[in-house]
Design an enzyme around this catalytic site. Sequence first.
Site, PDB file in Angstrom:
ATOM      1  N   GLY A   1     -23.285  22.883  21.426  1.00  0.00           N
ATOM      2  CA  GLY A   1     -24.074  22.172  20.436  1.00  0.00           C
ATOM      3  C   GLY A   1     -25.077  23.099  19.783  1.00  0.00           C
TER       4      GLY A   1
ATOM      5  N   HIS B   1     -15.967  29.028  25.039  1.00  0.00           N
ATOM      6  CA  HIS B   1     -15.366  27.684  24.988  1.00  0.00           C
ATOM      7  C   HIS B   1     -13.941  27.736  25.555  1.00  0.00           C
ATOM      8  CE1 HIS B   1     -18.341  25.546  22.392  1.00  0.00           C
ATOM      9  NE2 HIS B   1     -18.630  26.788  22.031  1.00  0.00           N
TER      10      HIS B   1
ATOM     11  N   CYS C   1     -21.215  26.978  26.701  1.00  0.00           N
ATOM     12  CA  CYS C   1     -21.949  27.538  25.572  1.00  0.00           C
ATOM     13  C   CYS C   1     -23.408  27.080  25.596  1.00  0.00           C
ATOM     14  CB  CYS C   1     -21.249  27.160  24.261  1.00  0.00           C
ATOM     15  SG  CYS C   1     -21.834  28.100  22.826  1.00  0.00           S
TER      16      CYS C   1
ATOM     17  N   GLU D   1     -12.131  25.408  26.497  1.00  0.00           N
ATOM     18  CA  GLU D   1     -11.322  24.250  26.085  1.00  0.00           C
ATOM     19  C   GLU D   1     -10.413  24.563  24.899  1.00  0.00           C
ATOM     20  OE1 GLU D   1     -15.337  23.510  23.906  1.00  0.00           O
ATOM     21  OE2 GLU D   1     -14.603  24.503  25.721  1.00  0.00           O
TER      22      GLU D   1
ATOM     23  N   PRO E   1       0.807  -1.229   0.000  1.00  0.00           N
ATOM     24  CA  PRO E   1       0.000   0.000   0.000  1.00  0.00           C
ATOM     25  C   PRO E   1       0.839   1.277   0.000  1.00  0.00           C
ATOM     26  CG  PRO E   1      -0.920  -1.594   1.529  1.00  0.00           C
ATOM     27  CD  PRO E   1       0.412  -2.138   1.092  1.00  0.00           C
TER      28      PRO E   1
END
Length: 547
Positions: free
Chosen positions: A353, A513, A380, A515, A189
Amino acid sequence: MARYIFVTGGVVSSLGKGLSSASLAYLLQSRGYKVRLRKLDPYLNVDPGTMSPFQHGEVFVTDDGAETDLDLGHYERFSGISAKKSDNITTGKIYSDVLKNEREGKYLGKTVQVIPHITNRIKDFIKKDVAKEDFVICEIGGTVGDIESLPFLEAIRQFSNEVKRKNTLFIHLTLVPYMKASDEIKTKPTQHSVKELRSIGIQPDIIICRSERTIPLDQRKKISLFCNVSIEDVIETVDVKTIYEAPISFNKQKLDDRVLKYFKIKSRKKVNLKPWKKITKLVLKTKNIVNIGIIGKYVELKDAYKSLDEALTHGGIANNLKVNLLRIESDKLKPNQIKEKLKGVSGILIPGGFGKRGTEGKIAAINFARNNKVPFLGICFGMQMAIIEFARNKLNIKKATSSEFGSSKVSVVGLMSEWTKDGKLMRGTDKNLGGTMRLGSYEARLKKDTLICKIYNTQKINERHRHRYEVNINFRKEFEKKGMIFSGLSPDNKLPEIIELNNHPWFIGVQFHPEFKSRPFFSHSSWLLNRVSCIKNYWESEFRHYR
């Protein structure tokens, strides 16, 4: 002049080009060089902002408000360099720019073609905004052989000729599979992938071979022979137990040495791998464990919350803890299942979300956290759900909701179409979804003597945002009468940024956010989850009976 390193991938996707690029960036930085990282994505979306997390994983947001590929998160976490809008581009953006120029008559009546117009635009992106960097590492998304990748590969081939071959290096990352039935490592491959790359005029200088097992010397020689690279430039990368081992592994394989030798330059410093070794030891060997329940609707795909997962790990590292993540699908979570599903968790986290699906499960979990004094963090969308839960159950506004879910007379969360940033009026829209949110770094002012102020140890912060809807400030007085504190606001006091409860040991919601700015050892001092140890302490001292 900057030296350019192009990282391509072959055989299959998700081999770790982003992680490899980030690791190489750290190693070159550690040797005393200034590095820039970039990602060229072949999909036709202008950016990943409107793509489903199930399709693409998380959308990473930069300080200057770009919605980018999640690999830029790897770049930031490993190198400590904050990415910019100019560090990520897509086929969609390239074509959009070229067609805009065509409509404005900037091509003087010429026929607009992939070559030279598209490839020229790609080359412009590669060299744009490069100042004093010693190395620019460009990762090419997708897999060699894909139709979508061809303009990018042609562009980097041309670019190499223009800036001279001595200033460009091609690294090709491939899969070297192990066949259990025959107990063999297969190189075919990789040979075919390199053949495909060479057919369009690119000869790789270094081949990184991803494998689940150590590649025998004979097989590496075979790759060297058939792919026309020296044996020293066939670098193996065996699957590691944690991504934080990657820089150690690549240094052991002398990847950084080979890069410097190719460019005929010497190391300015000795590589410092102590931070990575320390982190790896903590992640793999610590016996102190804290369980955090993440309740979201994209939990089936691990990459959907990539930065969040890493940030929780960083919080554990800072507190000598291993963070065990319990992923719970919110749209399957029923109120009568909450106690059983969350048995043994030391904290509950509701991430960001969009959309109505799964909201009732999130709200039920927040209700459980609030009533049972379980430490909670809403990020959020998670903060907005905490507002709705509080309005329904403490303010007795039973129909409290968000205008995101449809028209309502009681929208405690609503669409904010205008806001101010750096003295400028910004506008969003509910029609054009791409890039119209409150994006990037925004300032917040913290209320003195609140939990959030103690965590940050300052009254002014800047964090990254990605959202279209805001908590309705008009309900502030009603919320505060019932014990909710609006502990962080925008500088003009119009947009709630942080909420917390005055009768709860650790209940915080943030509109931003945090993070995205978390780092494994370049610690984001304000990262809230660096305090997971206090969550563990709260749990063990006060709430053990909920196990």
